[in-house]
Design a protein around this motif. Structure first.
Motif, short mmCIF file in Angstrom:
data_model
loop_
_atom_site.label_atom_id
_atom_site.label_comp_id
_atom_site.label_asym_id
_atom_site.label_seq_id
_atom_site.Cartn_x
_atom_site.Cartn_y
_atom_site.Cartn_z
N ILE A 118 -6.36 -33.48 5.15
CA ILE A 118 -5.68 -34.38 4.23
C ILE A 118 -4.32 -33.78 3.96
N THR A 119 -3.27 -34.44 4.42
CA THR A 119 -1.93 -33.88 4.40
C THR A 119 -0.92 -34.91 3.92
N ARG A 120 0.28 -34.43 3.64
CA ARG A 120 1.36 -35.31 3.18
C ARG A 120 2.31 -35.61 4.34
N HIS A 121 2.58 -36.87 4.52
CA HIS A 121 3.53 -37.35 5.52
C HIS A 121 4.88 -37.54 4.83
N ASP A 122 5.89 -36.81 5.26
CA ASP A 122 7.24 -36.91 4.68
C ASP A 122 8.14 -37.62 5.66
N CYS A 123 8.62 -38.80 5.29
CA CYS A 123 9.46 -39.61 6.16
C CYS A 123 10.93 -39.27 5.92
N VAL A 124 11.72 -39.31 6.98
CA VAL A 124 13.15 -39.06 6.88
C VAL A 124 13.83 -40.13 6.02
N GLU A 125 13.18 -41.29 5.85
CA GLU A 125 13.74 -42.36 5.02
C GLU A 125 13.60 -42.09 3.54
N GLU A 205 1.82 -31.43 11.35
CA GLU A 205 1.95 -31.51 9.90
C GLU A 205 3.08 -30.70 9.29
N ARG A 206 3.71 -29.83 10.05
CA ARG A 206 4.80 -29.04 9.50
C ARG A 206 6.16 -29.64 9.82
N GLN A 207 6.18 -30.89 10.30
CA GLN A 207 7.44 -31.53 10.64
C GLN A 207 7.51 -32.94 10.05
N LEU A 208 8.74 -33.46 9.97
CA LEU A 208 8.98 -34.79 9.41
C LEU A 208 8.30 -35.88 10.23
N GLY A 209 8.18 -37.06 9.61
CA GLY A 209 7.39 -38.14 10.17
C GLY A 209 7.81 -38.65 11.53
N TYR A 210 9.10 -38.60 11.87
CA TYR A 210 9.50 -39.16 13.16
C TYR A 210 8.98 -38.32 14.34
#
Length: 248
Positions: A118-125, A205-210
C-alpha cells in the motif's frame, strides 16, 4: 512457462517546472542543466537511501478515489481484442539481454510469488493518492529469464500511444531489482481496471507517477537507451523534457 512454483516540497516545485517546460526546455543549454541536475539527484538519492523502501501505509489510509493518470484506453485493435476476451490470450514478452526469453500469460503471472504493498502515487501534475497493489516482483521475472550482466536498463513497451507515437518507459537495474518494483495486476484487491492499466502496469514506488508505465506488453533488457525511440528513456522524456530519473 511458469515461474517458481507457488518528494513533498520538491514534488510541488518539480510539478510547477514541468507544467511549463515545453518552451523552457527547448533550449539545449537548459536541457543540459536539467540533465546535470537529474544525475546529481540520482547519485544523491542512491547515496542517502541505498535500497530503502518507499513508505507503506495501512488500508485505513487508502484514498477513496484514485485518479487515472495518462491514457485511459489504448486505441489499438489488438488491445481491444484482448480486452474483449478478458486478457485470456494476452502474453507478456520478456526479451533483450536475457538468456531465456519468456512469454507469460496473465494466469501465469498471477500464479507466481506475489508482493502486496500500500503506497502513495505522486503525480507530476500535483496530486497524490494511496492505493494497494499486488503483483509479481520484477526482479523475480528478470532472474527467471536469466538477465545478462550487460543489461543496464529495463524498457517497458506499452499498448497505448499518443497521436500514433508508442508509449514506453525505462528504469535502471537498481530500480528493477528493488523489492517494491512490481508488475501489478491487482489494485485495491480487484483486477486492474482498463483505465488504471490492465492487464498489468509497472509500480516503481520511489519515482513519480509518469514512470509507472501502464498497459505493459513487452519488457526488454538493454545495455543502452540510445536508439530506442527518442533515446531519452521514455515518451515524456523524449517529447516534453521530463527528467528520466524521477525520484521522490
Amino acid at each position: 512457462m511458469t515461474l517458481i512454483s507457488r518528494r513533498s516540497a520538491l514534488v510541488g516545485a518539480g510539478g510547477l517546472l514541468l507544467a511549463g517546460c515545453d518552451r523552457i526546455t527547448a533550449s539545449p543549454t537548459v536541457r543540459k542543466v536539467l540533465t546535470l541536475g537529474e544525475k546529481a539527484t540520482l547519485s544523491g538519492q542512491r547515496l542517502v537511501t541505498g535500497n530503502a523502501l518507499a513508505p507503506e501505509f495501512t488500508r485505513a489510509d487508502m484514498s477513496p478515489k484514485f485518479r487515472v493518470n495518462g491514457n485511459s484506453m489504448p486505441g489499438s485493435a489488438d488491445y481491444a481484442a484482448h480486452m474483449a476476451n478478458g486478457f485470456t490470450d494476452w502474453k507478456l514478452e520478456v526479451g533483450g539481454l536475457v538468456a531465456r526469453p519468456l512469454t507469460m500469460s496473465l494466469a501465469q503471472l498471477r500464479s507466481a510469488p506475489q508482493r502486496t504493498q500500500i503506497t502513495r502515487h505522486d503525480c507530476v501534475e500535483g496530486w497524490s493518492a494511496i492505493g494497494e497493489w499486488t503483483g509479481v516482483p520484477l526482479a523475480l521475472i528478470l532472474r527467471h529469464a536469466g538477465i545478462s550482466s550487460q543489461a543496464q536498463y529495463i524498457v517497458f513497451h506499452c499498448a497505448d500511444d499518443f497521436s500514433g507515437t508508442p508509449y514506453y518507459e525505462s528504469i535502471d537495474m537498481s530500480e528493477a531489482r528493488h523489492p517494491q518494483t512490481i508488475l501489478a495486476h491487482t489494485m485495491n484487491r480487484q483486477p486492474l481496471s482498463v483505465a488504471h492499466g490492465a492487464p498489468i502496469r509497472l509500480r516503481v514506488e520511489r519515482q513519480l507517477g509518469y514512470k509507472h508505465a501502464k498497459y505493459v506488453m513487452k519488457i526488454e533488457a538493454v545495455s543502452s537507451l540510445n536508439g530506442i525511440y527518442g533515446g531519452k528513456g521514455g515518451y515524456w522524456e523524449d517529447h516534453s523534457g521530463y527528467q528520466w530519473y524521477a525520484g521522490i
